[in-house]
Every structure is written in structure tokens, then in C-alpha cells.
Scaffold this motif. Sequence first.
Motif, PDB file in Angstrom:
ATOM      1  N   CYS A 299       0.842  -1.199   0.000  1.00 48.15           N
ATOM      2  CA  CYS A 299       0.000   0.000   0.000  1.00 48.15           C
ATOM      3  C   CYS A 299       0.880   1.253   0.000  1.00 48.15           C
ATOM      4  N   HIS A 301       0.255   4.031   1.153  1.00 46.00           N
ATOM      5  CA  HIS A 301       0.057   4.904   2.312  1.00 46.00           C
ATOM      6  C   HIS A 301       1.123   4.679   3.371  1.00 46.00           C
ATOM      7  N   ALA A 302       1.176   3.493   3.940  1.00 44.10           N
ATOM      8  CA  ALA A 302       2.176   3.220   4.982  1.00 44.10           C
ATOM      9  C   ALA A 302       2.745   1.810   4.842  1.00 44.10           C
ATOM     10  N   ARG A 303       2.707   1.306   3.608  1.00 42.16           N
ATOM     11  CA  ARG A 303       3.407   0.068   3.258  1.00 42.16           C
ATOM     12  C   ARG A 303       2.852  -1.180   3.935  1.00 42.16           C
ATOM     13  N   CYS A 304       1.577  -1.229   4.228  1.00 45.41           N
ATOM     14  CA  CYS A 304       0.965  -2.501   4.597  1.00 45.41           C
ATOM     15  C   CYS A 304       0.689  -3.283   3.314  1.00 45.41           C
ATOM     16  N   CYS A 317      -6.699  -2.420   1.829  1.00 47.31           N
ATOM     17  CA  CYS A 317      -5.566  -2.401   2.761  1.00 47.31           C
ATOM     18  C   CYS A 317      -6.077  -2.645   4.183  1.00 47.31           C
ATOM     19  N   CYS A 319      -4.673  -2.026   6.982  1.00 52.09           N
ATOM     20  CA  CYS A 319      -4.206  -1.106   8.031  1.00 52.09           C
ATOM     21  C   CYS A 319      -5.135   0.085   8.235  1.00 52.09           C
ATOM     22  N   HIS A 320      -5.455   0.789   7.169  1.00 49.17           N
ATOM     23  CA  HIS A 320      -6.306   1.963   7.334  1.00 49.17           C
ATOM     24  C   HIS A 320      -7.465   1.983   6.350  1.00 49.17           C
ATOM     25  N   GLY A 321      -7.661   0.890   5.634  1.00 44.98           N
ATOM     26  CA  GLY A 321      -8.865   0.766   4.816  1.00 44.98           C
ATOM     27  C   GLY A 321      -8.817   1.370   3.437  1.00 44.98           C
ATOM     28  N   SER A 322      -7.653   1.738   2.938  1.00 45.19           N
ATOM     29  CA  SER A 322      -7.610   2.254   1.562  1.00 45.19           C
ATOM     30  C   SER A 322      -8.076   1.167   0.596  1.00 45.19           C
ATOM     31  N   PRO A 335      -7.002   6.416   3.230  1.00 44.93           N
ATOM     32  CA  PRO A 335      -6.113   7.584   3.244  1.00 44.93           C
ATOM     33  C   PRO A 335      -4.948   7.575   2.263  1.00 44.93           C
TER      34      PRO A 335
HETATM   35 FE1  FES Z   1      -2.707   1.112   3.591  1.00 40.91          FE
HETATM   36 FE2  FES Z   1      -2.619   2.908   5.500  1.00 40.91          FE
HETATM   37  S1  FES Z   1      -1.126   1.442   4.974  1.00 40.91           S
HETATM   38  S2  FES Z   1      -4.213   2.519   4.126  1.00 40.91           S
END
Ligand code: FES
Length: 360
Positions: A299, A301-304, A317, A319-322, A335
Motif C-alpha cells: 500500500c 500509504h504506509a506500506r501494509c 488495505c 491497516c487503514h482501509g484504503s 487515506p
Molecule cells: Fe494502507 Fe494505510 S497502509 S491505508
Amino acid sequence: MSDRRAPREPAPPPGPSPASTTGWGLVPLRLFLGVTFAFAGGQKLADPRFFRPSYPGSIQAQLHAAAAGSPIRPLLDVVAHFPVLIGVVLALGQLAVGAATLLGLAPRLAAVGGMAISAALFLTVSFRDSPYYLGSDIVFLFAWTPLALVGTGGAWSLDVPWRRLARPGHGRHADHGRDPALIGRREVLQRARPIALIGAVALLAGGLAEWIAGRSGRPPGARTRAPSSSTGPPMAGAGGPATTGPGGQATAPGAGRPIGRVGAVPPGQALGFTDPATGDPAYVVQPSAGRLVAFDAICPHARCRVGYVPGASEFVCPCHGSRFDGRTGALLAGPATVGLTPIAVVESPDGTIYAGGPRP
Ligand code: FES
């Protein structure tokens, strides 16, 4: 000499002390935090996918993804064996904290609960956010602080009538002249009873759900696997000279390394592989018959690691639902601010998929 002292002010009528300016000033923050936490808890309980291990946004997937970069990984490795219990406790905890904050019931205790939940989420799902202020959980953690220190300040609170009801015969005058924000340890314990009851019910419900899940054959704590399709009918045209890359443009076969057979990716399904160019996990998808696309599964956003949802044809994703379009990798919901990175893939005449060629 006559005594001409001014008449004394009549004593104020018994009742709760007036709400403080600080209390009214905190009402917008209470509304936001209360609605947000109640909504977050209710949303988890209302969405059956939250407890379904195969869904990329499930509690199982979130615990798995969070463990990778969390400073409390050893603890997460333990609780990951009870994902349904953790999910139920989290959802009910958010609901209880949100409702208590909106109603002004045990507000300081609810705020401490909100801080605890936010701190737990910060140390797990948001810890890798960079810069740190882009993660919401650390902001929530500090947003709860004034409510934990001040409570409702007497504004818009059911606490006072609740206390009177709870102590018949003592409540009528007990609050007169006293700042409702200042409560003693005994009262905190009294107010904790309803929340403790909710917590006990959550533990029981979670344990029961875990037990039922275990009896249904799924091992407790089963973790999300990268979606991969190893069964299913061969693709129409398998073995033919399909030469489409991401975006549908023509590419030359023979570039990159073999990552699997076309027959392992039925239309609408995805196959996980490792991108030979970067070492990242990736997916190849066949959004429609005869067309292959592939994306880096990290991802932006923060690499999940994102997961693929076949029915919805999208990546989610944990982690934060992207969310990302499963056909193009384009961003559907943040996000994250950009889509997934495409990877060039080609199919050889014998039905082997190659990846790692030049980026489109
Ligand atoms: Fe994917 Fe934050 S790491 S939405």
C-alpha cells in the motif's frame, strides 16, 4: 447605633452547580469523539466481513499486518490467537466509549478508555505512519486528554441525575456547590460498573464467538493468506499468444521471470507472487477473459500489504482501509493518495506468466 448591615443573599436553591465555560467549550470535541467512536464500533459489528479471515480488512488481517511494524509485536503475536475476541472487545469498547462520551456518563472514565483504545491503535496500525502526525490515532490519543482531565465540566451530562438515581436519599443535595468535574475515587469506581459490565459481556461474547469459530473447523487465530487461485477452469485462450500488460497495452513476451500459469488465475481472481524486480509481494489479476494486469501489493500509504477481494474486484488495505480498483490499481478510497504501482506481465504461448519486465 443601629445595625444597618446589608441583607444577606438568599441561599441558592439546591441543585447541581452550573456547567462551566470549559465544559461547554468541550462539547464540540465530545460530539466529534463520541460520534466517531460509536460509529467505528457499530461499523465493525455491523460488517460480517470484519470477522471473516479471508477478507483483507478483517480483524485477522489487521492484526497480522499490524504485527509487522509494531513495537508491541510479542503481545500481538499472543492476542492474534484470539482475533474474534479482540475484534468484539474493540468494537464494544469503541461503542461504549462513544456512547458514554455523548451522554456524559462517567465521562472521565470514558475518556481514559478512549485514550487506551487510541494508544493501542497507535502502537499497532498507525505506528509506521510517517511523518507521525499523518496517523489519526495519535491525534485521537491527545484529543481525549482534556476530557480525561476535566470530564464534562457539568455541561450536557447525564451524570448528575444518574448519580442521584443511583443513590436515593443522598443525591438531592449532594452535588450542591460542587464542581461535577471533581469526583472521588469511590465515585469513579461506581461509575465504572456499567462499563465493566459491558466489558464482561464483550469478553463473554468474544469468547463464545471464538469457541464457535473453532468448532466450525477454522483454527482460532487463522491468518489471512494472500489470495491465490490455484483452481478453476483454464482461461479462455490459455496457451495462446496473449501479450497484454497493465493498462491493456501490448508487451513483448519473454521479459522477466515466470510467476505462474494463466490457468491459476481465472477471470475475476488474483494470484499472489513476488515481484522479481523489487522483491515486493504482488498480485496478477485477470479482470476479464484474456487480459492480465499486475500490481505491487504494498500500500502506498504506509506500506501494509493489500489483499484482493474477488467479488468486488478491488484491493483493500487492512491497516487503514484504503481501497484500490482491481482492474487498474487506481485509488478508490484513502487515506492513501495514489494508486497501486503497476507491474508489467506477459503470457508466453505455453500459458506461463512472466513478470519483471520494463515498467509501463
Ligand atoms: Fe494502507 Fe494505510 S497502509 S491505508
